[in-house]
Design an enzyme around this catalytic site. Structure first.
Site, PDB file in Angstrom:
ATOM      1  CG  HIS A  82      -1.772   1.211   1.328  1.00 24.12           C
ATOM      2  ND1 HIS A  82      -2.994   1.262   0.691  1.00 24.12           N
ATOM      3  CD2 HIS A  82      -1.597   2.416   1.925  1.00 24.12           C
ATOM      4  CE1 HIS A  82      -3.534   2.450   0.893  1.00 24.12           C
ATOM      5  NE2 HIS A  82      -2.701   3.174   1.647  1.00 24.12           N
ATOM      6  CG  ASP A 161     -11.360   4.268   5.714  1.00 24.83           C
ATOM      7  OD1 ASP A 161     -10.820   5.110   6.452  1.00 24.83           O
ATOM      8  OD2 ASP A 161     -11.098   4.169   4.505  1.00 24.83           O
ATOM      9  NE  ARG A 168      -9.260  11.260   8.464  1.00 24.17           N
ATOM     10  CZ  ARG A 168      -8.395  10.374   7.942  1.00 24.17           C
ATOM     11  NH1 ARG A 168      -8.810   9.173   7.592  1.00 24.17           N
ATOM     12  NH2 ARG A 168      -7.136  10.685   7.776  1.00 24.17           N
ATOM     13  CB  SER A 183      -7.894   5.508   7.405  1.00 24.26           C
ATOM     14  OG  SER A 183      -8.136   5.490   6.028  1.00 24.26           O
ATOM     15  CE  LYS A 187      -8.482   2.441   3.429  1.00 19.89           C
ATOM     16  NZ  LYS A 187      -8.606   3.803   2.980  1.00 19.89           N
TER      17      LYS A 187
HETATM   18  N1  URA Z   1      -5.111   6.934   2.685  1.00 19.77           N
HETATM   19  C1  URA Z   1      -6.098   6.302   3.348  1.00 19.77           C
HETATM   20  O1  URA Z   1      -6.574   5.248   2.941  1.00 19.77           O
HETATM   21  N2  URA Z   1      -6.552   6.864   4.495  1.00 19.77           N
HETATM   22  C2  URA Z   1      -6.077   8.014   4.987  1.00 19.77           C
HETATM   23  O2  URA Z   1      -6.519   8.447   6.019  1.00 19.77           O
HETATM   24  C3  URA Z   1      -5.057   8.670   4.277  1.00 19.77           C
HETATM   25  C4  URA Z   1      -4.585   8.096   3.132  1.00 19.77           C
END
Ligand code: URA
Length: 433
Positions: A82, A161, A168, A183, A187
């Protein structure tokens, strides 16, 4: 329990309990807690932070706010990576086929671009016919058959999220280590891989502006992963200038193809070779970084990784002939050259500004609902450290928009020159594990 008391508690800098955090995430997901209270709490977290225990509770509550995916049907160790997001970041398109061609399984869920950062799904969709929506059984079968699939996240994965990130984004509460780490990790953990490599970017084009902040975010996420028994490691990488030379969806796919053909830009090749080697170590394919880098490089030389990308494209309904002949990608109607008005050495190519300019050319979305122009973008002709003559080409701009003169001016301003030679740092600054 009342949400207002929890907001006041965090506003006062106190630690929240597991029960309180579960109450918040459950209530926000089922809409019994309204957006205005959730944004107030998010802002209190931005200012007062959370300790390790709270971040663990928050990640866990988000992780189980919806479905989780089991990849048990896929044989062997499943790896995932990621990136925290950057400009010109086409790493997944190169790294995925590279590790898969080494016999490691990558079952990846990616995201779309927003604001100045691009997203892997949009890039992939510039290949005609390719779909990123695949039924779970077909996803598992594809990874078992060819070792790789890159798809969109399903609607039921981590709904907390999805809602919270959207909130956000419009309430100035993105930049917070507890909120970003929970967050991302919720995931990643929900998508079921055994190992996770996090590419944490720092610099002008990243959420984290400094190396120290990136290190703290990386450490927080690696600790969350370790706690849940997933081999989680992180690399801290430079996003002070765009990665590679191409910015924009199909332009980045072409650059990924060129890289797998052995003609990649130095920073992208270095990043993918080292990150790939770490993923091979996580999958227990190799024992050392050197051994991994050697194996990765051999898959570029043999073109096996390029073939792997073509196999993935075909399996997902795309036209694989584009991988072997990138000149087939549709070109934008207009092409402009941005030239330097003086001689010097490039000391900065502001990644945030370049990303925003690419968005204005049509390559990105200002809001989630915007459609994007897959052929729009920028190809850099110079990188930090390059020497530039007066009137020499800095970059080339591609767009279908009629009047982009102000964007061209801004792109030129994003290049800062110095009279002295400029040293170039490494692309990966640290590995955290
Ligand atoms: N990427 C994400 O998935 N979440 C965040 O809060 C910031 C970047």
């Amino acid at each position: 329990m009342r949400m207002v008391d929890i907001i006041i508690k965090k506003r006062s800098g106190l630690e929240l309990t597991k029960e309180e955090i579960d109450f918040v995430i459950n209530g926000f997901t089922n809409s019994s807690i309204p957006d205005y209270q959730m944004s107030s709490l998010a802002m209190a977290i931005v200012f007062n932070g959370m300790n390790k225990k709270e971040i663990g509770y928050l990640t866990n509550a988000m992780l189980y706010s919806g479905d989780t995916i089991s990849l048990k049907g896929i044989e062997g160790i499943k790896v995932d990576k990621h990136s925290t997001g950057g400009v010109g970041d086409k790493t997944s398109l190169v790294l995925g086929p590279l590790v898969a061609s080494c016999g490691v399984k990558l079952a990846k869920m990616s995201g779309r671009g927003l604001g100045h950062t691009g997203g892997t799904l949009d890039k992939l969709e510039s290949i005609p016919g390719l779909t990123i929506s695949i039924e779970k059984e077909d996803f598992i079968k594809q990874v078992n058959d060819i070792g790789i699939a890159i798809v969109g996240q399903t609607g039921t994965l981590v709904p907390a999220d999805k809602k919270l990130y959207a909130l956000r984004d419009v309430t100035g509460t993105v930049e917070s280590i507890p909120l970003i780490s929970s967050s991302i990790m919720s995931k990643k953990l929900a998508s079921g891989s055994d190992t996770i490599l996090l590419d944490v970017k720092f610099g002008s084009g990243a959420f984290m502006k400094t190396l120290d902040d990136a290190r703290e975010l990386a450490r927080t996420m690696v600790d969350i992963g370790d706690e849940l028994k997933r081999d989680t490691r992180a690399i801290l990488t430079d996003m002070n200038e765009p990665l590679g030379l191409a910015i924009g969806n199909s332009l980045e796919v072409i650059e990924a193809i060129n890289t797998l053909n052995g003609n990649g830009p130095k920073d992208l090749v270095e990043l993918c070779t080292k990150a790939g080697a770490i993923m091979l170590m996580q999958a227990k394919k190799v024992e050392t970084l050197e051994e991994g880098m050697k194996l990765i490089t051999s898959k570029i030389e043999s073109k096996e990784a390029l073939d792997k990308l073509a196999q993935m494209v075909k399996a997902q309904g795309g036209d694989e002939s584009y991988i072997y002949d990138p000149s087939k990608f549709e070109k934008a109607k207009y092409e402009y050259v941005v030239r330097s008005s003086k001689e010097g050495y490039v000391k900065e190519i502001n990644a945030l500004e370049i990303g925003e300019s690419a968005m204005r050319l049509g390559a990105g979305r200002a809001t989630k609902e915007d459609t994007i122009d897959l052929s729009a973008g920028i190809i850099l002709n110079k990188k930090v450290g390059s020497h530039v003559e007066e009137n020499e080409e800095l970059c080339r701009v591609f767009t279908n928009k009629e009047d982009v003169s102000s964007v061209l001016e801004d792109i030129k301003e994003s290049f800062k020159l110095s009279e002295e030679k400029v040293d170039v740092g490494p692309i990966i600054y640290e590995i955290i594990q």
